[in-house]
Structure formats: C-alpha cells, structure tokens
Design a protein around this motif. Structure first.
Motif, PDB file in Angstrom:
ATOM      1  N   PHE A 160      -9.269  -4.993   3.187  1.00  0.00           N
ATOM      2  CA  PHE A 160      -9.670  -6.145   4.092  1.00  0.00           C
ATOM      3  C   PHE A 160      -8.896  -7.591   3.870  1.00  0.00           C
ATOM      4  N   ILE A 161      -8.665  -8.201   5.047  1.00  0.00           N
ATOM      5  CA  ILE A 161      -8.206  -9.785   4.925  1.00  0.00           C
ATOM      6  C   ILE A 161      -9.006 -10.395   5.868  1.00  0.00           C
ATOM      7  N   GLY A 162      -9.527 -11.414   5.677  1.00  0.00           N
ATOM      8  CA  GLY A 162     -10.416 -12.405   6.643  1.00  0.00           C
ATOM      9  C   GLY A 162     -11.367 -13.211   6.260  1.00  0.00           C
ATOM     10  N   GLU A 163     -11.427 -14.562   7.031  1.00  0.00           N
ATOM     11  CA  GLU A 163     -12.482 -15.140   6.738  1.00  0.00           C
ATOM     12  C   GLU A 163     -13.632 -15.121   7.753  1.00  0.00           C
ATOM     13  N   LEU A 164     -14.818 -15.307   7.323  1.00  0.00           N
ATOM     14  CA  LEU A 164     -15.982 -15.219   8.304  1.00  0.00           C
ATOM     15  C   LEU A 164     -16.500 -16.688   8.601  1.00  0.00           C
ATOM     16  N   GLY A 165     -16.786 -16.627   9.965  1.00  0.00           N
ATOM     17  CA  GLY A 165     -17.561 -17.763  10.600  1.00  0.00           C
ATOM     18  C   GLY A 165     -18.886 -17.679  10.548  1.00  0.00           C
ATOM     19  N   LEU A 166     -19.713 -18.907  10.988  1.00  0.00           N
ATOM     20  CA  LEU A 166     -21.254 -18.654  10.808  1.00  0.00           C
ATOM     21  C   LEU A 166     -21.466 -17.956  12.048  1.00  0.00           C
ATOM     22  N   ALA A 167     -20.610 -17.759  13.039  1.00  0.00           N
ATOM     23  CA  ALA A 167     -21.269 -16.878  14.236  1.00  0.00           C
ATOM     24  C   ALA A 167     -20.849 -15.555  14.007  1.00  0.00           C
ATOM     25  N   GLY A 168     -20.270 -15.163  12.900  1.00  0.00           N
ATOM     26  CA  GLY A 168     -19.970 -13.744  12.689  1.00  0.00           C
ATOM     27  C   GLY A 168     -18.585 -13.452  13.033  1.00  0.00           C
ATOM     28  N   GLU A 169     -17.873 -14.343  13.396  1.00  0.00           N
ATOM     29  CA  GLU A 169     -16.389 -14.229  13.831  1.00  0.00           C
ATOM     30  C   GLU A 169     -15.369 -13.921  12.798  1.00  0.00           C
ATOM     31  N   GLY A 207       0.158   1.205  -1.423  1.00  0.00           N
ATOM     32  CA  GLY A 207       0.113   2.534  -0.842  1.00  0.00           C
ATOM     33  C   GLY A 207      -1.325   2.492   0.166  1.00  0.00           C
ATOM     34  N   PHE A 208      -1.795   1.737   0.546  1.00  0.00           N
ATOM     35  CA  PHE A 208      -3.039   1.538   1.437  1.00  0.00           C
ATOM     36  C   PHE A 208      -2.642   2.035   2.835  1.00  0.00           C
ATOM     37  N   LYS A 209      -3.668   2.839   3.455  1.00  0.00           N
ATOM     38  CA  LYS A 209      -3.191   3.144   4.869  1.00  0.00           C
ATOM     39  C   LYS A 209      -3.734   2.360   5.953  1.00  0.00           C
ATOM     40  N   LYS A 210      -4.757   1.643   5.810  1.00  0.00           N
ATOM     41  CA  LYS A 210      -5.173   0.822   6.700  1.00  0.00           C
ATOM     42  C   LYS A 210      -5.573  -0.396   6.183  1.00  0.00           C
ATOM     43  N   VAL A 211      -5.504  -1.576   7.050  1.00  0.00           N
ATOM     44  CA  VAL A 211      -5.915  -2.971   6.663  1.00  0.00           C
ATOM     45  C   VAL A 211      -6.515  -3.773   7.898  1.00  0.00           C
ATOM     46  N   PHE A 212      -7.620  -3.915   7.756  1.00  0.00           N
ATOM     47  CA  PHE A 212      -8.408  -4.881   8.804  1.00  0.00           C
ATOM     48  C   PHE A 212      -8.165  -6.205   8.468  1.00  0.00           C
ATOM     49  N   ILE A 264       1.835   0.756   7.276  1.00  0.00           N
ATOM     50  CA  ILE A 264       0.478   0.719   7.030  1.00  0.00           C
ATOM     51  C   ILE A 264      -0.260   0.407   8.488  1.00  0.00           C
ATOM     52  N   GLU A 265      -1.189   0.930   8.880  1.00  0.00           N
ATOM     53  CA  GLU A 265      -1.999   0.710   9.925  1.00  0.00           C
ATOM     54  C   GLU A 265      -2.892  -0.554   9.871  1.00  0.00           C
ATOM     55  N   VAL A 266      -2.314  -1.558  10.714  1.00  0.00           N
ATOM     56  CA  VAL A 266      -2.922  -2.959  11.040  1.00  0.00           C
ATOM     57  C   VAL A 266      -4.112  -3.159  12.133  1.00  0.00           C
ATOM     58  N   ILE A 267      -5.271  -3.150  11.745  1.00  0.00           N
ATOM     59  CA  ILE A 267      -6.324  -3.169  12.761  1.00  0.00           C
ATOM     60  C   ILE A 267      -6.789  -4.740  12.846  1.00  0.00           C
ATOM     61  N   GLY A 268      -6.758  -5.300  14.060  1.00  0.00           N
ATOM     62  CA  GLY A 268      -7.395  -6.574  14.314  1.00  0.00           C
ATOM     63  C   GLY A 268      -8.844  -6.315  14.675  1.00  0.00           C
ATOM     64  N   VAL A 269      -9.560  -7.104  14.132  1.00  0.00           N
ATOM     65  CA  VAL A 269     -11.132  -7.167  14.535  1.00  0.00           C
ATOM     66  C   VAL A 269     -11.449  -8.672  14.778  1.00  0.00           C
ATOM     67  N   LYS A 270     -12.558  -8.670  15.478  1.00  0.00           N
ATOM     68  CA  LYS A 270     -12.971 -10.024  16.065  1.00  0.00           C
ATOM     69  C   LYS A 270     -14.133 -10.532  15.631  1.00  0.00           C
ATOM     70  N   THR A 271     -15.178  -9.645  15.091  1.00  0.00           N
ATOM     71  CA  THR A 271     -16.362  -9.912  14.322  1.00  0.00           C
ATOM     72  C   THR A 271     -16.674  -8.766  13.282  1.00  0.00           C
ATOM     73  N   LYS A 330     -18.814  -1.457  12.178  1.00  0.00           N
ATOM     74  CA  LYS A 330     -18.858  -0.289  13.120  1.00  0.00           C
ATOM     75  C   LYS A 330     -17.528   0.801  12.999  1.00  0.00           C
ATOM     76  N   LYS A 331     -16.437  -0.014  12.886  1.00  0.00           N
ATOM     77  CA  LYS A 331     -15.235   0.898  12.859  1.00  0.00           C
ATOM     78  C   LYS A 331     -14.964   1.320  11.454  1.00  0.00           C
ATOM     79  N   VAL A 332     -15.533   0.734  10.331  1.00  0.00           N
ATOM     80  CA  VAL A 332     -15.294   1.457   8.781  1.00  0.00           C
ATOM     81  C   VAL A 332     -16.441   2.172   8.702  1.00  0.00           C
ATOM     82  N   LEU A 333     -17.420   2.102   8.826  1.00  0.00           N
ATOM     83  CA  LEU A 333     -18.941   2.531   8.265  1.00  0.00           C
ATOM     84  C   LEU A 333     -19.936   3.464   9.633  1.00  0.00           C
ATOM     85  N   GLY A 334     -19.374   3.134  10.622  1.00  0.00           N
ATOM     86  CA  GLY A 334     -20.053   3.712  11.700  1.00  0.00           C
ATOM     87  C   GLY A 334     -21.303   2.906  12.032  1.00  0.00           C
ATOM     88  N   SER A 335     -22.350   3.527  12.812  1.00  0.00           N
ATOM     89  CA  SER A 335     -23.486   2.774  13.210  1.00  0.00           C
ATOM     90  C   SER A 335     -24.372   2.675  11.937  1.00  0.00           C
TER      91      SER A 335
END
Length: 455
Positions: free
Chosen positions: A390-399, A417-422, A437-444, A450-455
């Motif tokens: 994982f790579i990314g900063e979190l804002g207070l709105a969860g973004e 050797g990683f296969k996915k990076v969010f 490597i599969e690069v997956i963009g996320v907004k929140t 949801k994408k990694v662990l499911g509901s």
C-alpha cells in the motif's frame, strides 16, 4: 600572572552573559547559566596560530570545485552524507555505547588512506595499542593512518601542523580537555569551546573533521544544544547492541538530505553494508497472519518496503490502550479516528498495539493507508494477501491523497516481487508506466478495505 575573565554560558542555548541569571534571558530555562573562565585575550594571542588565515573572496571568484566530494568507499555512509565527504566539513556522529561509532570511523579511515589521503585519528578513550588491536580485527592498516592517544587538545593542535591530515577524527569530544578553559572535562563550557576550535580548523585548513559525541540517558547528544547547531552534519547510529542491524540517519545536513538512512550489519570484522534494506525488513514476515500490511516508504531518495503490524484486542478496562512503536502516536490516533468515522469500524473498546518492524521509524504521510489496513486486518481477523502492498496518505474525510515519487515506489514494489499495489487514484493521472505489477487506484479507505478484505 595570567589574567582571567569569568562569563556565564547557558547550557541549553549557549547564551553568554557577564552576569549569572537564575533564568536564561534567551531560552527562559532555569538554572542553566554555568561559569566559563577564560584567560585574557593577550595571553591567548601569544599561542601559535595553526593553519592559514581566512581570506575573503568575491562569490564570483569561488570555484564550485572547492566542494568536490570525496567518496569514502562505503556506499551506505556516502548516501547518508549526501554523496560523500565535503572537504572542510564538520561531522558529528553520535549513538549509544557499543553501537559501532568507533568501528565505522576506523573502517572509513582505512578506506580514505587507501585513496592516498592522510588521516589523523585522535582518541581520548583508548590507548594506541587498544586501537591497534581493534584495527587488526577489522583489517585496517596503512602508514598514512596516524594514531594519537591523548585527551589534551593542545597536543592535537600542535600535531596538526606537522601531520597536515586530509581527515581528522576526534573520539570523543567529551574526553578532550583545554588548558586555557577552567572547566571539567566534558562540561558545557569545554565542549562548546572545543567545537568552536574544531570548526575553525576544519574551515581554515580544509580538513574534513569527524567528532564523536556521547548520548545522555534521554537519548540526546551530551553537551550544549549549540553543539548540534555549530556542526555541518549530525549523524545518529541506532540499533540494539544485542542485535546485528544498525541504522544510520542524519538529523542535520548542510550538504544533503536529512531523510537518508544507511543500513549496516554488525559482524566480528566490522560493520557490513546492507544493500537491499527492503528485503531485510521483510525477510521474517509471517505469511497468513492478520494485522500485517506492507508500505513503500521513501527514506530520502531511496524507496524501502517495510512491514507495519497491528494487534487489536478487546479492552478489559474503561479506557482503551494505544501503543505505537516506530510511528508517531498521534498519527495512529488520527488514523483510528478516521476508521471509526469514515469506515464504520468501532475501535473505542479495542486496545491497539502498532509496530513498524526492523527498528526503522516512519514519519512520512504515505504510510497512512498501510497503517489503516493493518489495523482493519487485525480487527476483522482477516489476513491481507502477502503479495499486496500500500501507498497513500489519508485525509480526515477518509480520502486517499496522492504522494510524491510514485514511480520509484511502484518500481521498488515490483522488484521485490509484489503482485498488487494500492495507490491513491489521483496519483494515476500522471502515471504512464506499464509495470508488471498490478497498480490499483483507490479514492477512500472504505473502498480500499472492501477491495482487499471484502465487506
């Protein structure tokens, strides 16, 4: 009869006064004004001056070649310095007893001597035979490596004109004494005056100078705070003396980045470089365990992959306990608040223990997403696939907010050797590479969970 003059110096900020105050007028600290007794200026002027007189030059007359760096031959150390030694620089190296300060300096001295340079190694703690014994164990040798065992700095100054070294090592600054300063060895007044003289020697004679500083019980460099302000570079060596790894990092560097780190491994024959720190930090990662997430962090210009671990357990008392190691406690509290508010994860009744493995400390915002996923993984008791990072900063709105140097981070994850990076979705707008490597963009953060662990 020698005339003397007493002034009072603040041990915290270095403020000087002819009057002893109970509270420093500059930094407002209590009981920090200590006496400093100096001989008269007439007496000091009789001392022979060593080195050339400083000459003022127009900025147009100064050549940039005057700052050409000298490679030490130890790549990790050169990285921490910003590319090598700068002639005339004053470098302070500090760390706990037994961490490897004297060892690495002897190894560097040997490398410098092998480049037809002369080194003067001054030790106030060990005899010449003791240094020789360690040098033989490290394989250090060379006629141009001059050893001087003394605690009298006047002897050091006298020898400098004779030896004319390219590199001077003083081990340590707290063991040196001055004949013209009325103060105990290692006292604030003596350490300050020693550093001032070493700085003049380094600048006027263009001698690169290393000084070793002791650590106090609270983990700071012993002596006045102005000691760190006077030198060009401050390097800390961290690590547990009962373990192999040593982490070297700068907290100040006038000639390079303060975010660089160097990794070493302690062996019987000295400190060895760790060329792939990402692999070192992940080699003991336990597959199938929940509460573990990998982040691609930037340490200066180097991307490294580090595991963040989280352990959540139901609290037995009214107030939940929070513990953070290797990451700022307030950052952990903020991330957990965002998870509660924006991802509907109830953490109020959970004790949380967060740790960055490998002994490294992470401070940049890009670790937020991985930290949040490690916490969520432990709470839900669901593992994150070992091939995901994982790579990314979190804002207070969860973004998920964009971070810098995304290309280098993704390339490092692919190399390991990683296969996915969010990553934050906004980082993909200007990203045009086509990695394996599969690069997956996320907004929140909710979308990531949801994408990694499911509901």
């Amino acid at each position: 009869m020698v005339k003397t003059k007493t002034i009072y110096v603040c041990s915290n900020c270095g403020y000087e006064s002819a009057v002893q105050y109970g509270v420093c007028p500059n930094c407002h600290e209590f009981d920090t004004m200590e006496p400093l007794v100096k001989k008269s200026q007439e007496t000091l002027k009789k001392k022979a001056k060593i080195g050339e007189q400083a000459v003022a030059k127009s900025i147009d007359e100064i050549s940039i070649n005057d700052l050409a760096r000298l490679k030490t031959g130890v790549d990790e150390f050169d990285r921490v310095l910003g590319g090598g030694l700068v002639p005339g620089s004053l470098v302070l190296i500090s760390g706990d007893p037994g961490i490897g300060k004297s060892t690495i300096l002897l190894q560097i001295a040997s490398k410098i001597v092998s480049q037809d340079q002369k080194v003067l190694y001054v030790s106030g703690e060990e005899s010449a035979s003791q240094i020789k014994r360690r040098a033989e164990r490290l394989g250090v040798r060379g006629k141009e490596l001059i050893i001087l065992s003394t605690s009298d700095f006047d002897e050091v100054e006298s020898l400098l004109g004779e030896v004319k070294p390219d590199l001077l090592v003083v081990d340590s600054i707290q063991t040196m004494e001055l004949s013209d300063i009325d103060g105990a060895v290692g006292s604030v007044s003596v350490v300050k005056e020693l550093t001032s003289r070493l700085m003049k020697i380094a600048k006027n004679q263009n001698i690169t100078t290393f000084i070793v500083g002791h650590i106090t019980k609270d983990g700071t460099i012993a002596g006045p705070k102005i000691l760190e302000h006077m030198v060009d570079t401050v390097i800390y060596i961290e690590g547990d003396k009962f373990h192999l790894y040593r982490i070297m990092h700068t907290v100040k560097n006038r000639f390079g980045s303060t975010d660089e780190i160097g990794l070493f491994e302690m062996h019987e024959d000295g400190l060895k470089e760790v060329t792939n720190p990402s692999e070192m930090f992940l080699q003991e990662r336990l597959e199938g365990a929940n509460g573990s997430a990998v982040v691609v962090s930037m340490e200066g210009t180097r991307p490294i992959l580090v595991e963040i671990q989280a352990l959540l357990t139901p609290t037995l008392f009214g107030n939940a306990r929070r513990t953070a190691t290797g990451i700022d406690y307030n950052r952990v509290s903020l991330i957990m608040a965002v998870l509660e508010k924006r991802a509907n994860i109830l953490l109020q009744n959970q004790d949380a223990y967060i740790k960055v493995t490998g002994g490294v400390r992470l401070d940049e915002p890009a670790i937020d997403l991985a930290c949040a996923m490690a916490i969520t993984s432990s709470f839900k008791n669901k593992e994150i696939p070992a091939s995901v990072c994982f790579i990314g900063e979190l804002g207070l709105a969860g973004e998920a907010r964009s971070v810098n140097r995304i290309e280098l981070r993704i390339a490092e994850a692919e190399k390991l050797g990683f296969k996915k990076v969010f990553v934050p979705a906004n980082n993909l707008k200007n990203y045009h590479d086509k990695p394996k490597i599969e690069v997956i963009g996320v907004k929140t953060i909710a979308e990531t969970i949801k994408k990694v662990l499911g509901s």
